[in-house]
Scaffold this motif. Structure first.
Motif, PDB file in Angstrom:
ATOM      1  N   PRO A 184       0.999  -1.098   0.305  1.00 30.77           N
ATOM      2  CA  PRO A 184       0.063  -0.272  -0.194  1.00 30.77           C
ATOM      3  C   PRO A 184       0.743   1.498  -0.034  1.00 30.77           C
ATOM      4  N   LEU A 185      -0.041   2.212  -0.451  1.00 29.94           N
ATOM      5  CA  LEU A 185       1.139   3.772  -0.768  1.00 29.94           C
ATOM      6  C   LEU A 185       1.846   4.348   0.716  1.00 29.94           C
ATOM      7  N   SER A 186       1.972   5.150   0.825  1.00 30.71           N
ATOM      8  CA  SER A 186       2.350   5.689   2.870  1.00 30.71           C
ATOM      9  C   SER A 186       1.772   6.771   2.048  1.00 30.71           C
ATOM     10  N   SER A 187       1.195   7.750   4.345  1.00 28.49           N
ATOM     11  CA  SER A 187       0.065   8.331   3.905  1.00 28.49           C
ATOM     12  C   SER A 187       0.848   9.546   3.252  1.00 28.49           C
ATOM     13  N   LYS A 188       1.694   9.905   2.676  1.00 29.80           N
ATOM     14  CA  LYS A 188       2.541  10.802   1.638  1.00 29.80           C
ATOM     15  C   LYS A 188       1.810  10.707   0.435  1.00 29.80           C
ATOM     16  N   GLY A 189       2.037   9.069  -0.072  1.00 32.40           N
ATOM     17  CA  GLY A 189       1.439   8.691  -0.950  1.00 32.40           C
ATOM     18  C   GLY A 189      -0.172   8.953  -1.427  1.00 32.40           C
ATOM     19  N   VAL A 243      -1.980  11.719  -4.237  1.00 37.65           N
ATOM     20  CA  VAL A 243      -3.237  10.732  -4.613  1.00 37.65           C
ATOM     21  C   VAL A 243      -4.574  11.143  -4.585  1.00 37.65           C
ATOM     22  N   TYR A 244      -4.687  12.628  -3.424  1.00 35.14           N
ATOM     23  CA  TYR A 244      -6.256  12.770  -3.037  1.00 35.14           C
ATOM     24  C   TYR A 244      -6.319  14.601  -3.209  1.00 35.14           C
ATOM     25  N   LEU A 245      -4.572  15.039  -3.507  1.00 34.81           N
ATOM     26  CA  LEU A 245      -4.545  16.059  -4.037  1.00 34.81           C
ATOM     27  C   LEU A 245      -4.558  16.320  -5.382  1.00 34.81           C
ATOM     28  N   ASN A 246      -4.045  14.791  -6.210  1.00 34.02           N
ATOM     29  CA  ASN A 246      -4.505  14.942  -7.693  1.00 34.02           C
ATOM     30  C   ASN A 246      -6.396  15.189  -7.530  1.00 34.02           C
ATOM     31  N   ALA A 247      -6.676  14.361  -7.509  1.00 29.46           N
ATOM     32  CA  ALA A 247      -8.444  14.484  -7.562  1.00 29.46           C
ATOM     33  C   ALA A 247      -9.201  15.037  -6.954  1.00 29.46           C
ATOM     34  N   LEU A 248      -8.153  15.986  -5.631  1.00 23.19           N
ATOM     35  CA  LEU A 248      -9.337  17.815  -5.704  1.00 23.19           C
ATOM     36  C   LEU A 248      -8.548  18.609  -6.547  1.00 23.19           C
ATOM     37  N   GLY A 249      -7.016  18.596  -7.319  1.00 19.02           N
ATOM     38  CA  GLY A 249      -6.843  19.208  -8.624  1.00 19.02           C
ATOM     39  C   GLY A 249      -8.208  19.097  -9.950  1.00 19.02           C
ATOM     40  N   LEU A 250      -8.159  17.742 -10.094  1.00 23.09           N
ATOM     41  CA  LEU A 250      -9.273  17.566 -10.965  1.00 23.09           C
ATOM     42  C   LEU A 250     -10.674  18.260 -10.524  1.00 23.09           C
ATOM     43  N   VAL A 251     -11.019  17.699  -9.746  1.00 20.61           N
ATOM     44  CA  VAL A 251     -12.277  18.563  -9.176  1.00 20.61           C
ATOM     45  C   VAL A 251     -12.535  19.973  -9.224  1.00 20.61           C
ATOM     46  N   ALA A 252     -11.484  20.431  -8.633  1.00 19.94           N
ATOM     47  CA  ALA A 252     -11.510  21.805  -9.090  1.00 19.94           C
ATOM     48  C   ALA A 252     -11.211  22.414 -10.472  1.00 19.94           C
ATOM     49  N   LEU A 253     -10.580  21.463 -11.160  1.00 12.85           N
ATOM     50  CA  LEU A 253     -10.379  21.561 -12.949  1.00 12.85           C
ATOM     51  C   LEU A 253     -12.646  22.235 -13.452  1.00 12.85           C
ATOM     52  N   TRP A 254     -12.424  20.703 -12.826  1.00 10.90           N
ATOM     53  CA  TRP A 254     -14.622  20.952 -13.626  1.00 10.90           C
ATOM     54  C   TRP A 254     -15.428  21.807 -12.893  1.00 10.90           C
ATOM     55  N   GLY A 255     -14.471  22.104 -11.645  1.00 10.50           N
ATOM     56  CA  GLY A 255     -15.847  23.432 -10.180  1.00 10.50           C
ATOM     57  C   GLY A 255     -15.489  24.452 -11.453  1.00 10.50           C
ATOM     58  N   ILE A 256     -14.021  24.869 -11.792  1.00 10.99           N
ATOM     59  CA  ILE A 256     -14.378  25.705 -12.682  1.00 10.99           C
ATOM     60  C   ILE A 256     -14.241  25.772 -14.079  1.00 10.99           C
TER      61      ILE A 256
END
Length: 185
Positions: free
Chosen positions: A9-14, A18-31
């Motif tokens: 499994p990924l470390s907590s940092k990894g 992943v969650y930050l990439n997902a958040l960025g994806l949501v932000a792109l679509w939100g904008i």
């Protein structure tokens, strides 16, 4: 002999990356969705070098831009999900010669750890690039709303991705040295 690396499994940092990439994806679509809902039907879709609009088009273009930019964070999220499949089944897609040279010298229990360390760097690059794209998308939305882009916009589209290359190569080189040390080379 082919080395099979057991998934770890990924470390907590990894996972955070992943969650930050997902958040960025949501932000792109939100904008993109906000731009579609809030702008007039015709918006500037092309600007000259000093930021003045040269072409107008349908505001749906901003949703299309959001969709196109979404490919990058989705790629990094999938890369994290299928990292061991890539390493084990398609190692030629991962061009890390030093990694494959030394991974057999590492104990089997530690191999997954090293795969995750390399992929954490890639996920970090993904986070930086994703939020860079969010900034670009936001600037495009603001430029369409104001019918003008800042004069430095063209420079901003080129310089940051190139500037990211040097620290990424440095991190990969540092990690490779650590791998060599553990492998006893």
């Amino acid at each position: 002999m082919k080395t099979v690396i057991e998934p770890v499994p990924l470390s907590s940092k990894g996972k955070t990356f992943v969650y930050l990439n997902a958040l960025g994806l949501v932000a792109l679509w939100g904008i993109g969705i906000y731009a579609f809902l809030s702008l007039a039907d015709q918006v500037p879709i092309h600007f000259d070098a000093v930021g003045k609009p040269t072409t107008y088009g349908n505001k749906l273009t901003l949703l299309n831009i959001a969709m196109a930019l979404s490919a990058l964070p989705i790629f990094f999220i999938l890369l994290a999900r299928y990292r061991f499949t890539l390493i084990n089944k398609y190692p030629y897609l991962i061009n890390l010669p030093t990694f494959f040279l030394h991974i057999n010298k590492i104990s089997p229990k530690r191999r997954g750890f090293w795969v995750n360390r390399y992929f954490e760097i890639l996920l970090l690059v993904g986070v930086v690039l994703t939020f860079y794209l969010v900034a670009l998308m936001m600037m495009l939305f603001l430029g369409a709303a104001a019918e003008s882009l800042p004069s430095w916009f063209a420079t901003f589209t080129i310089v940051p991705p190139l500037a990211l290359l040097i620290p990424t190569l440095f991190l990969m080189r540092t990690l490779t040295k650590e791998l060599k040390n553990e492998a006893g080379s």
